[in-house]
Design an enzyme around this catalytic site. Structure first.
Site: not given
Length: 292
Positions: A95, A99, A111, A130, A134, A146-147, A206, A208
């Site tokens: 992770k 990022h 990802h 959030r 974070k 969101c993940s 991000e 994604e």
């Protein structure tokens, strides 16, 4: 002769990308090859000793030492699923690496992710803010959850987006304390996929391929403060007021970029489908929407 072993070796076999070996002067990481051979217990305890040393010394000396401990653990232990722009799996990486904007730009790391939109029986959407700890987009308001699905067998299943739905159930419990029985996997409706890139700050961001999952359930919510600062249910008019405040910069209110893309392109028409009971008719999982 002594053998010096890098503290990050415990992570090396897991990743699609090669980690640099970090050599340590720590006595706990120095092993004599002859002693390893003559003492099998020393060899057997090697992974545990490496793990202990990683947390005790390397973590303290590494960059981002000020990162929250929970978020740091997730950054290095969670392995995201790397995909190409057609959503074909091409590997996996931490992770943390996924990022880093430097990695995103230089290696085009992309990802797989998911975004859950959970509505109650009043057709109100559950939002979360959030947490402040974070790493990416702290304290922004966003959709329910969101993940990322992780690189594990149960979350790699492509058929009917089952892997992503399994991951969504797992993270709703992790982040919001919603029990699995409140959100059965077969009650997530995959509506579409978006591909986007968004920097969070100079270092993080991000990139994604995001699965958009809707579910309509009355649930018990117990937010995890390590993940979530606040929650609220909103109807359509209340969300429009949040959008107005965010656009005007009022109350320091900010929205996550992926949530804003979904809002601007899909959400309100899909919300109408929710209210009419026709949400499954809106699904289009063949198209990958490339949004900016």
């Amino acid at each position: 002769m002594t053998l010096t072993i890098g503290a990050r070796l415990s992570f090396f076999p897991k990743s699609h990308h090669h980690y640099p070996l970090l050599f340590s002067n720590s006595p706990s990481l120095r092993f004599s090859p002859t002693s390893l051979i003559s003492s099998p217990t020393s060899f057997a305890s090697l992974p545990a000793r490496l793990s202990l040393s990683f947390h005790a010394s390397t973590m303290a000396d590494a960059p981002d030492a000020g990162m929250d401990a929970v978020q740091r653990r997730l950054m290095f232990e969670d392995e995201c699923i790397l995909v190409d722009e057609n959503d074909r799996v091409v590997g996996h990486d931490t992770k943390y690496n996924c990022h880093l904007m430097e990695k995103i730009e230089s290696e085009n790391l992309l990802h797989r992710a998911f975004s859950v939109f959970l509505f109650n029986s009043k057709n109100e959407l559950l939002l979360q803010q959030r947490s402040a700890t974070k790493v990416t987009f702290p304290l922004v308001w966003t959709n329910t959850c969101c993940s990322h699905p992780l690189y594990r067998e149960s979350e790699l299943i492509d058929e009917n987006s089952l892997g992503v739905r399994n991951a969504a159930q797992r993270k709703l419990l992790d982040e919001l304390g919603i029990p699995a029985e409140d959100v059965p996997v077969d009650q997530f409706i995959p509506l579409g996929r978006i591909l986007y890139k968004a920097p969070s700050d100079g270092k993080w961001g991000e990139h994604e391929l995001d699965y958009l999952l809707f579910t309509i359930r009355d649930v018990n919510v117990h937010p995890n403060p390590d993940e979530v600062a606040d929650i609220k249910y909103v109807n359509q008019e209340q969300l429009k007021e949040l959008l107005r405040k965010a656009d005007a910069g009022e109350e320091g209110l900010k929205l996550s970029p992926w949530f804003r893309l979904v809002v601007d392109n899909f959400l309100f028409k899909w919300w109408d489908n929710v209210e009419k009971g026709t949400i499954k008719e809106a699904a289009d999982m063949k198209t990958i929407h490339r949004l900016t």
